[in-house]
Design a protein around this motif. Structure first.
Motif, short mmCIF file in Angstrom:
data_model
loop_
_atom_site.label_atom_id
_atom_site.label_comp_id
_atom_site.label_asym_id
_atom_site.label_seq_id
_atom_site.Cartn_x
_atom_site.Cartn_y
_atom_site.Cartn_z
N VAL A 14 -52.57 93.78 -67.18
CA VAL A 14 -52.05 93.67 -68.55
C VAL A 14 -51.94 92.21 -68.96
O VAL A 14 -52.32 91.83 -70.08
CB VAL A 14 -50.68 94.37 -68.66
CG1 VAL A 14 -50.21 94.38 -70.11
CG2 VAL A 14 -50.75 95.80 -68.13
N ILE A 15 -51.44 91.37 -68.06
CA ILE A 15 -51.30 89.95 -68.37
C ILE A 15 -52.65 89.32 -68.63
O ILE A 15 -52.82 88.52 -69.57
CB ILE A 15 -50.55 89.24 -67.23
CG1 ILE A 15 -49.08 89.67 -67.23
CG2 ILE A 15 -50.67 87.72 -67.35
CD1 ILE A 15 -48.29 89.16 -66.05
N ASP A 16 -53.65 89.67 -67.83
CA ASP A 16 -55.00 89.12 -68.04
C ASP A 16 -55.52 89.46 -69.43
O ASP A 16 -56.16 88.63 -70.09
CB ASP A 16 -55.96 89.65 -66.97
CG ASP A 16 -55.71 89.04 -65.60
OD1 ASP A 16 -55.01 88.01 -65.53
OD2 ASP A 16 -56.22 89.60 -64.61
N VAL A 17 -55.25 90.68 -69.88
CA VAL A 17 -55.72 91.09 -71.21
C VAL A 17 -54.98 90.32 -72.30
O VAL A 17 -55.60 89.80 -73.24
CB VAL A 17 -55.55 92.61 -71.41
CG1 VAL A 17 -55.80 93.00 -72.86
CG2 VAL A 17 -56.49 93.37 -70.49
N PHE A 18 -53.67 90.20 -72.18
CA PHE A 18 -52.90 89.49 -73.21
C PHE A 18 -53.17 87.99 -73.18
O PHE A 18 -52.98 87.30 -74.20
CB PHE A 18 -51.42 89.80 -73.07
CG PHE A 18 -51.03 91.07 -73.78
CD1 PHE A 18 -50.49 91.03 -75.06
CD2 PHE A 18 -51.25 92.30 -73.19
CE1 PHE A 18 -50.16 92.20 -75.73
CE2 PHE A 18 -50.92 93.48 -73.84
CZ PHE A 18 -50.38 93.44 -75.12
N ASN A 19 -53.63 87.47 -72.06
CA ASN A 19 -54.04 86.07 -72.02
C ASN A 19 -55.23 85.81 -72.95
O ASN A 19 -55.46 84.69 -73.39
CB ASN A 19 -54.41 85.66 -70.60
CG ASN A 19 -53.20 85.38 -69.74
OD1 ASN A 19 -52.09 85.19 -70.24
ND2 ASN A 19 -53.39 85.35 -68.43
N THR A 20 -55.99 86.86 -73.25
CA THR A 20 -57.14 86.74 -74.15
C THR A 20 -56.80 87.17 -75.58
O THR A 20 -57.67 87.17 -76.44
CB THR A 20 -58.32 87.60 -73.64
OG1 THR A 20 -57.98 88.99 -73.73
CG2 THR A 20 -58.65 87.26 -72.20
N LEU A 21 -55.53 87.55 -75.80
CA LEU A 21 -55.08 88.00 -77.12
C LEU A 21 -53.88 87.16 -77.55
O LEU A 21 -52.75 87.63 -77.61
CB LEU A 21 -54.69 89.49 -77.08
CG LEU A 21 -55.78 90.48 -76.65
CD1 LEU A 21 -55.17 91.87 -76.46
CD2 LEU A 21 -56.89 90.52 -77.68
N PRO A 22 -54.10 85.90 -77.85
CA PRO A 22 -52.98 84.99 -78.14
C PRO A 22 -52.16 85.37 -79.36
O PRO A 22 -51.01 84.92 -79.50
CB PRO A 22 -53.67 83.63 -78.34
CG PRO A 22 -55.08 83.97 -78.72
CD PRO A 22 -55.41 85.22 -77.97
N ASP A 23 -52.71 86.19 -80.23
CA ASP A 23 -51.97 86.61 -81.43
C ASP A 23 -51.05 87.80 -81.17
O ASP A 23 -50.31 88.22 -82.05
CB ASP A 23 -52.94 86.97 -82.55
CG ASP A 23 -53.90 88.09 -82.16
OD1 ASP A 23 -54.29 88.14 -80.96
OD2 ASP A 23 -54.23 88.92 -83.01
#
Length: 396
Positions: free
Chosen positions: A218-227
């Protein structure tokens, strides 16, 4: 008619411990026998119960020591407990509660949350499977011994209860029980949660921070979704690693009291549930807050959630099919286009109320022990008030 409750250990807060609390409410005068007990690490409601511990209490009262000393000390300590004079022994177990000794003729009912993982699914310990061949071989040899011991101990159980269809199959495969396994879904404490009209812009993970929980995914995905913002509630062995891995849009919380946790659930966009669990209580807690779940669609989640197909207003969750960053990213972006109904979700989760769990447990005991409840007042003076709930067709 005398009843005893047995649970592995009371040193943490989790779904299994919530099941034991519900058992305690069904049979409030029944003592709870357990390996060890730490009142500061588990639910405060246990302070009102009659807790009886084994000699393991003197050497370990936390989850880490239970795991470290499980083989053989925890097993031997639980084996040292002899329950005499009880008509019914109600066991809640994932590992060592089944090793207790009972009188011949005592009816043993085991609520098996999962067969002992290290014995029956040793390959699921990814961190050990990545070690060198010698460590892997020794680990698998130990697992074989534990599997044999665990299966022998399982034979003292007369009736098995399971939390889901998947777990029913796992129990049948592992233990070959002599009676049909009955499913009684664990409950969620509905009164602890509420629906808020002030939903904020963050997504939520509530989990122990361990490798199999897949919080790193989950963290890896949100690292690519800064907004997009992510709030992670929990602690565990991966806490420091995950904090270093996360970018500024990921916030970590732990030690929340009940009120703060309820508010955190109620104001989230959605709970993200990336792991495969035997059951999983956090999706139900999210549903009790009227919030939908973005979940990996395998395991116990199939028994508790209504997956979105074509009508999000009559659904409680959006499933993704693979534990991959791409699959989760796609699901989050798809979720943004859907409109879930918080009131429908809250109404649906009434099916998992504690009163319903207690009624089903009482009914089961009455069926396997005819005449049990006419004698119930000999050990319990508590009555339960049950609220009728509207029936919702789960797959409509």
């Amino acid at each position: 008619m005398k009843v005893a409750i047995v649970h592995d250990e009371l040193v943490r807060k989790g779904g299994a411990e919530q099941v034991v609390l519900s058992m305690h409410k069904a049979f409030p005068n029944a003592p709870i026998y357990t390996l060890c007990y730490n009142s500061e690490r588990t639910y405060p409601e246990f302070k009102k119960a009659n807790i009886v511990t084994s000699w393991f209490q003197k050497i370990g009262k936390n989850e880490k020591l239970v795991k470290l000393l499980f083989f053989p000390f925890a097993m031997l300590a639980m084996r040292s407990i002899r329950l005499s004079g009880y008509d019914v022994v109600l066991i809640s177990t994932t590992h060592c509660a089944k090793y207790i000794r009972v009188d011949k003729g005592t009816t043993v009912i085991s609520y098996c949350h999962t067969p002992l993982r290290v014995a029956w699914r040793p390959w699921s310990y990814e961190n050990i499977m990545k070690k060198n061949w010698l460590i892997r071989k020794l680990f698998l040899m130990a697992a074989t011994v534990l599997r044999h011991v665990d299966k022998l101990a399982s034979r003292r159980t007369d009736f098995y209860l399971a939390n889901s269809n998947g777990m029913k199959e796992a129990i049948e495969d592992a233990y070959k029980p002599r009676n049909e396994v009955t499913i009684i879904n664990p409950s969620v404490k509905l009164h602890n949660f509420y629906v808020s009209d002030k939903v904020k812009d963050y997504y939520l993970v509530v989990s122990r921070l361990e490798p199999y929980k897949k919080v790193d995914l989950v963290i890896d995905v949100f690292n690519t979704l800064p907004d997009k913002k992510l709030v992670v509630v929990g602690k565990g062995s991966m806490e420091l690693e995950l904090k270093k891995r996360a970018k500024e849009n990921v916030v970590f919380l732990n030690g929340l009291d009940a009120e703060s946790l309820a508010r955190t659930y109620a104001e989230a966009q959605a709970l993200i549930f990336p792991q495969q669990e035997d059951y999983g209580i956090t999706p139900l807690e999210a549903a009790a807050s009227g919030r939908p779940v973005i979940a990996y669609g395998k395991g116990g989640i199939l028994d508790t959630m209504i997956p979105y197909t074509y009508n999000s207003a009559k659904s409680t969750a959006l499933f993704f099919k693979e534990q991959s960053a791409q699959a989760l990213d796609t699901a989050i972006k798809a979720f943004d286009q859907l409109n879930f109904d918080p009131q429908f979700i809250r109404q649906y989760v009434q099916h998992f109320s504690e009163n319903r769990f207690i009624r089903k447990l009482e009914k089961f005991v009455e069926e396997v022990l005819p005449g049990f409840y006419p004698l119930k007042e000999s050990f319990s003076t508590t009555t339960h008030t049950h609220t009728p709930y509207d029936v919702i067709e789960a797959r409509s």
